[in-house]
Design an enzyme around this catalytic site. Structure first.
Site, mmCIF file in Angstrom:
data_model
loop_
_atom_site.group_PDB
_atom_site.id
_atom_site.type_symbol
_atom_site.label_atom_id
_atom_site.label_comp_id
_atom_site.label_asym_id
_atom_site.label_seq_id
_atom_site.Cartn_x
_atom_site.Cartn_y
_atom_site.Cartn_z
ATOM 1 N N GLU A 1 -1.467 -9.469 8.190
ATOM 2 C CA GLU A 1 -1.377 -8.078 8.603
ATOM 3 C C GLU A 1 -0.317 -7.316 7.820
ATOM 4 O O GLU A 1 -0.357 -6.094 7.714
ATOM 5 C CB GLU A 1 -1.070 -7.997 10.108
ATOM 6 C CG GLU A 1 -1.057 -6.593 10.687
ATOM 7 C CD GLU A 1 -2.422 -5.910 10.628
ATOM 8 O OE1 GLU A 1 -2.464 -4.671 10.657
ATOM 9 O OE2 GLU A 1 -3.445 -6.623 10.548
ATOM 10 N N ASP B 1 -5.954 3.184 -25.815
ATOM 11 C CA ASP B 1 -6.886 3.018 -24.705
ATOM 12 C C ASP B 1 -6.925 4.266 -23.834
ATOM 13 O O ASP B 1 -6.078 5.155 -23.950
ATOM 14 C CB ASP B 1 -6.464 1.830 -23.827
ATOM 15 C CG ASP B 1 -6.747 0.495 -24.486
ATOM 16 O OD1 ASP B 1 -7.624 0.440 -25.346
ATOM 17 O OD2 ASP B 1 -6.078 -0.488 -24.121
ATOM 18 N N ARG C 1 -0.867 -6.370 -21.941
ATOM 19 C CA ARG C 1 -1.482 -5.759 -23.121
ATOM 20 C C ARG C 1 -0.456 -5.050 -24.002
ATOM 21 O O ARG C 1 -0.697 -4.828 -25.189
ATOM 22 C CB ARG C 1 -2.561 -4.759 -22.691
ATOM 23 C CG ARG C 1 -3.778 -5.398 -22.049
ATOM 24 C CD ARG C 1 -4.713 -4.348 -21.464
ATOM 25 N NE ARG C 1 -5.158 -3.408 -22.473
ATOM 26 C CZ ARG C 1 -6.146 -3.621 -23.336
ATOM 27 N NH1 ARG C 1 -6.806 -4.765 -23.291
ATOM 28 N NH2 ARG C 1 -6.485 -2.707 -24.225
ATOM 29 N N PRO D 1 0.805 -1.226 0.000
ATOM 30 C CA PRO D 1 0.000 0.000 0.000
ATOM 31 C C PRO D 1 0.837 1.274 0.000
ATOM 32 O O PRO D 1 0.365 2.339 -0.418
ATOM 33 C CB PRO D 1 -0.826 -0.112 1.289
ATOM 34 C CG PRO D 1 -0.882 -1.568 1.578
ATOM 35 C CD PRO D 1 0.433 -2.115 1.111
#
Length: 248
Positions: A115, A167, A152, A88
């Site tokens: 955790e 895109d 991709r 994160p």
């Protein structure tokens, strides 16, 4: 490209065998190897986690199984240039990062769980990446999204090699609206310009529609785009249009 994924839950990656990624693996354009790092635990019960020093909630992944798993990958294929830790606190993953990773021949993804992980695991990573400001139960789903977006850009995986470069986000803007047959459906008609055969005019229309869509849905993206004077004038017209709608 070869991708190794260090995970405790290999079965979660079944979707990677479907659709375009499944076809890419069948064509040997992409090789995905799932490594259950629980197999590298020295613990007789194959534990891979333990309580944190100093106390606290939850369990942390231990460094030993992950270090040994990466040692095995390095011994077999040589050290990969990019080892990605799903974290994160990492750099936010976006289209630019996907295109960057697609230039590599070998990637390793380390999927955390519980955790969190022992801080020493960070020493293994060349990159720490995150898909957004929220927390998942593990890194598996985030890894799948990153792999799909990256793949991709690998030549041969998409039917049309230019698709990934037109895109949304590829040029900094959201993608323009697109249409296919029939011309008219339930009162909605394909714009006449797209049926005109005038490709310069079509290109202009598509660019303006991409600007319009971005302006109304994600105006923050425009701060990162090199806008021409014509673009600026078009956005000024959109601002007046928006102001007029607000007054109504």
């Amino acid at each position: 490209m070869k991708i190794d994924i260090l995970t405790l839950f290999p079965k979660m990656f079944a979707p990677l065998d479907e659709s375009l990624l499944g076809k890419a693996q069948a064509k040997q354009l992409l090789k995905i190897n799932l490594c259950d790092f629980r197999q590298y635990s020295d613990d007789k019960h194959h534990h891979v986690d333990d309580t944190p020093y100093g106390g606290g909630a939850g369990m942390l992944l231990q460094p030993q199984p992950i270090y040994r798993a990466l040692d095995a990958i390095n011994a077999q294929d040589g050290e990969p240039k990019r080892v990605i830790l799903l974290d994160p606190a990492g750099r936010k993953f976006d289209q630019e990062v996907a295109q960057e990773l697609a230039q590599e021949e070998h990637l390793v993804f380390i999927c955390g769980h519980y955790e969190g992980f022992d801080h020493r695991i960070e020493a293994l990573a060349t990159d720490k990446l995150s898909i957004g400001d929220f927390v998942l139960t593990g890194g598996e789903m985030a890894a799948m999204m990153m792999i799909d977006a990256t793949a991709r850009f690998i030549p041969g995986i998409l039917g049309n090699g230019t698709s990934a470069y037109t895109d949304s986000f590829a040029q900094g803007l959201l993608e323009y609206p697109q249409y296919t047959r029939p011309v008219e459906y339930r009162g909605q008609t394909v714009p006449e310009i797209l049926r005109s055969g005038n490709h310069p005019k079509i290109a202009q229309w598509r660019h303006e529609q991409a600007l319009r869509k971005t302006y109304f849905a994600r105006p923050d993206l425009l701060e990162q785009v090199d806008l021409t004077s014509a673009d600026q004038e078009f956005l000024e017209r959109l601002a007046k249009e928006k102001e007029a709608e607000t007054e109504l």
